[in-house]
Design a protein around this motif. Structure first.
Motif, PDB file in Angstrom:
ATOM      1  N   VAL A   1     -14.104   7.078  -3.385  1.00 17.78           N
ATOM      2  CA  VAL A   1     -12.864   6.666  -2.724  1.00 17.78           C
ATOM      3  C   VAL A   1     -12.582   7.636  -1.585  1.00 17.78           C
TER       4      VAL A   1
ATOM      5  N   ARG B   1      -7.424   0.850  -1.472  1.00 17.84           N
ATOM      6  CA  ARG B   1      -8.317   2.000  -1.435  1.00 17.84           C
ATOM      7  C   ARG B   1      -9.482   1.702  -0.509  1.00 17.84           C
TER       8      ARG B   1
ATOM      9  N   THR C   1      -0.750  -1.347  -2.271  1.00 17.57           N
ATOM     10  CA  THR C   1      -1.609  -0.176  -2.212  1.00 17.57           C
ATOM     11  C   THR C   1      -3.071  -0.601  -2.241  1.00 17.57           C
TER      12      THR C   1
ATOM     13  N   HIS D   1     -13.250   2.607   0.210  1.00 15.39           N
ATOM     14  CA  HIS D   1     -14.392   3.140  -0.519  1.00 15.39           C
ATOM     15  C   HIS D   1     -15.607   3.250   0.400  1.00 15.39           C
TER      16      HIS D   1
ATOM     17  N   GLY E   1      -5.278  -1.409  -5.050  1.00 15.06           N
ATOM     18  CA  GLY E   1      -4.861  -0.262  -5.842  1.00 15.06           C
ATOM     19  C   GLY E   1      -4.115  -0.700  -7.082  1.00 15.06           C
TER      20      GLY E   1
ATOM     21  N   ARG F   1      -3.359   0.267   8.223  1.00 14.07           N
ATOM     22  CA  ARG F   1      -2.513   0.809   7.158  1.00 14.07           C
ATOM     23  C   ARG F   1      -1.079   0.352   7.388  1.00 14.07           C
TER      24      ARG F   1
ATOM     25  N   HIS G   1      -9.933   7.035   0.764  1.00 13.95           N
ATOM     26  CA  HIS G   1      -8.492   7.080   1.051  1.00 13.95           C
ATOM     27  C   HIS G   1      -7.782   6.055   0.187  1.00 13.95           C
ATOM     28  N   SER G   2      -6.571   6.386  -0.221  1.00 10.70           N
ATOM     29  CA  SER G   2      -5.732   5.471  -0.983  1.00 10.70           C
ATOM     30  C   SER G   2      -4.346   5.466  -0.365  1.00 10.70           C
TER      31      SER G   2
END
Length: 708
Positions: free
Chosen positions: A665, A652, A650, A654, A645, A691, A667-668
């Motif tokens: 995308v 992402r 961070t 995809h 990110g 995460r 989720h970020s």
């Protein structure tokens, strides 16, 4: 605030019972193990306590309410914990489903221990003592009892026990309970003599300030000790009588070591320190000396050594003799007698290595204790000859027990800990638990994000079973990276492997859902094991390759694809029960694809499809982020991958259509990128990935810790 709770006394229960002969087993309550001629089974603390309560009851039954009261006190969320403990005990004794040879269920009441048992005669032949591998247990999880029959034929015939450790067996920390849970980062705990309080430093999340607090062991209430705006106050040390503390004060005006009455809270300057290298201080048991780091300018270089300052006269005395212009001696800890000081010696190059040393206070003689390419996270003396220390290993903190005279070393099984502090009189260990952990999250088809298998430890490399009913993942819950399993949607997880001193990675389910293929990394390289999900039995894949890693089962279930390395470098190998064969050079991280092919990536991050029949290669996409080191997986023509990110950690998630090239995308958020794993739940349209979760470093307390 931690409310006072009723504390069941496992230590007293152990003390009441000597070694007990139960059939062909011998129970050793002091060690928490069952032994027979086949090996050893280690019981967790709750299961052991339940067994001791049942044995103490003789031929009488024990109600479920009584078990809850004696074993869990007020700390249980539901009485299903009893059923789990009973399943663990029956599995440990090797009972099959429906058998009640050892423990009888008393409907609508409780349980009764029915097997014959007696005190074990020390003159009898002792059962063979083994290294307590979890997969040696005939373990059947209670969710699977009656549903799965263990096959007699295992894919690989070479069933192996975990590699024997170079040291003696694990020390397992039990009696754990949280001591603090503030939003800041709580570090550097010091137990006040008498063990009524723990003084500790709190760093604000924005790292703008350090303050000192103390927390009551009785009720969990915290009180400020030294809180001054725009001043960093940290590195506390407690006087032998527990009425004063010394610590470091950093401000715009300089650095100083101060002493302060805990009751009055008025700091008194004692000595100047060097701001850049100010760390923890320590107070000698004789009360007259305080140790800390000073950067001293010589004719040639500035040397950073430990010094002693006399508490009463202010007289200085050099303690260590570091001669490296780039190294630093820091984190002093006096032994119980005050005759020795353990300390850390750090070098910034080439790898920020930190080594553990001791120095004789009387003659200045130094002795190096460790030589690990690691950063150490502090230490504490358990007695005059033994230390407990934490160190980094593969990005995680481990804890070990060390005899400074013999060099004997033992791993500690626990969550990730730093800054350990031990009180021998009270058998109490307090340490900082690292809570900036990774959790597994599931992104549903409608975009909803939910945490699965959540814990305060690192959970990562998750993968869903073929029917998506089970989740296999790697976790730090036991103190090292091991394979765990949990029912989807259930936070109750079960540990499958015990490769002590090794790192487990890259789990992949067999198409039948009964076995998992994993990579196990040791000092000898990376090897593959298959792990049975019921028994935990691990089978080593025989090979002549130096390394095998990132394996994936093929749809036929008879073979797998894996990265492999020999003298010619890395490539792709095809394996089965008889052989492992190299089929392609220079590619990495294979994944099953479509029509008898697999996807692979090269060092430039270009994604290819590789035919297993003729070895032909077709380019699919030349833009895989991180040169293929970031997590990615292909589901038919859908590529799911992670990319960085805009800031920090961070990332992402995809999805890319390999035919149309369209990318979106999904989720970020904060997530680990390198060496990550993504799993697809095709039936439910979900994506499983790892995460980073927002949390804090809190203090944990372990009661009843015997480390002699």
């Amino acid at each position: 605030m931690i409310q006072p709770a009723k504390r069941p006394d496992l230590k007293a229960a152990r003390a009441r019972r000597a070694a007990t002969k139960i059939g062909d087993w011998v129970l050793h309550p002091d060690l928490g193990v069952l032994r027979n001629e086949s090996g050893e089974v280690r019981l967790n603390a709750k299961s052991l306590h339940v067994l001791l309560v049942l044995l103490d009851a003789g031929d009488k039954g024990v109600s479920r309410d009584s078990l809850l009261d004696q074993v869990w006190g007020e700390s249980y969320p539901t009485d299903s914990v009893i059923s789990r403990a009973m399943a663990d005990l029956r599995a440990a004794f090797g009972e099959k489903a429906g058998e009640q040879k050892y423990i009888r269920t008393l409907p609508k009441y409780g349980y009764q221990f029915v097997a014959e048992h007696r005190d074990f005669d020390a003159e009898e032949s002792q059962p063979v003592t083994m290294a307590a591998p979890s997969h040696a247990r005939r373990y059947r999880h209670h969710y699977l009892l009656g549903a799965v029959v263990l096959a007699a034929i295992v894919l690989l015939p070479q069933i192996v026990k975990n590699p024997p450790p170079a040291e003696t067996s694990l020390i397992v920390l039990t009696g754990q309970r949280p001591l603090t849970s503030a939003p800041g980062l709580e570090h550097q705990p010091r137990i006040v003599p008498g063990s009524e309080w723990v003084v500790y430093a709190v760093m604000r999340r924005d790292r703008s300030d350090w303050d000192l607090f103390r927390v009551s062991l009785a009720d969990g209430l915290s009180q400020p000790v030294a809180v001054t705006p725009d001043v960093h106050e940290h590195g506390p040390a407690i006087s032998p009588y527990g009425d004063e503390l010394a610590y470091v004060r950093l401000s715009d005006s300089g650095c100083e070591v101060v002493t302060q009455s805990i009751a009055l809270g008025v700091p008194e300057p004692l000595a100047q320190c060097t701001q850049k290298f100010a760390t923890l201080v320590d107070w000698s048991p004789t009360e007259n000396w305080i140790a800390y780091t000073i950067a001293q300018q010589t004719e040639v270089d500035k040397l950073r050594r430990l010094y002693l300052v006399d508490r009463f006269s202010g007289k200085m005395q050099r303690l260590t003799n570091n001669v490296s212009p780039t190294g630093t001696d820091f984190y002093p800890r006096f032994s119980p007698s005050g005759r020795q000081v353990a300390f850390l010696r750090g070098e910034p190059q080439p790898d920020h290595r930190t080594t553990l040393w001791i120095v004789n206070v009387d003659n200045g003689e130094e002795k190096q204790l460790t030589d690990l390419p690691a950063q150490l996270g502090g230490m504490t003396w358990t007695d005059e000859a033994r230390l407990l220390y934490s160190f980094s290993d593969a990005g995680h903190m481990r804890t070990r027990w060390l005899d400074v005279n013999s060099g004997e070393s033992r791993p500690i099984e626990s969550v990730e800990l730093v800054h350990p502090e031990y009180s021998r009189d009270e058998k109490l260990l307090v340490a900082t638990a690292l809570r900036s952990d990774r959790d597994l999250v599931l992104l549903s088809a409608d975009g909803e994000l939910g945490t699965v298998a959540q814990s305060t430890s690192d959970d990562h490399h998750g993968t869903l079973s073929p029917d998506e009913a089970w989740l296999a993942f790697i976790s730090q819950r036991s103190g090292s990276d091991e394979l765990w399993i949990a029912a989807t949607g259930d936070d109750t997880a079960r540990r499958l492997t015990r490769f002590d001193g090794a790192t487990v990675r890259y789990p992949d389910w067999h198409p039948d859902g009964q076995r998992i293929l994993v990579t196990v990394q040791t000092g000898a390289g990376e090897k593959l094991y298959t792990v049975d999900i019921v028994s935990g039995a691990a089978a080593l894949v025989p090979t002549t390759f130096a390394d095998l890693t990132t394996p994936r089962w093929l749809p036929d279930g008879d073979s797998w694809i894996t990265g492999c390395r020999n003298a010619d470098g890395w490539g792709i190998c095809l394996g089965n029960a008889e052989d492992v064969t190299r089929i392609a050079e220079r590619y990495y991280r294979p994944r099953p694809y479509i029509d008898g092919s697999v996807t692979v990536v090269d060092s430039d991050g270009t994604l290819f499809s590789l035919s297993l029949s003729d070895g032909s290669v077709d380019e699919l996409w030349d833009g895989l982020p991180g040169n293929g080191r970031y997590g990615w997986v292909v589901d038919e023509n859908q590529l799911f991958f992670l990319a960085g990110g805009e800031t920090g950690n961070t990332g992402r998630l995809h999805r890319r259509d390999l035919e149309s090239g369209e990318t979106e995308v999904l989720h970020s958020g904060p997530m680990p990128l390198a060496d990550s794993n993504i799993s697809i739940g095709a039936q439910t349209g979900t994506v499983l990935f790892t995460r980073f979760e927002d949390s804090s470093d809190d203090l944990l307390m372990f009661e009843g810790v015997e480390l002699d």
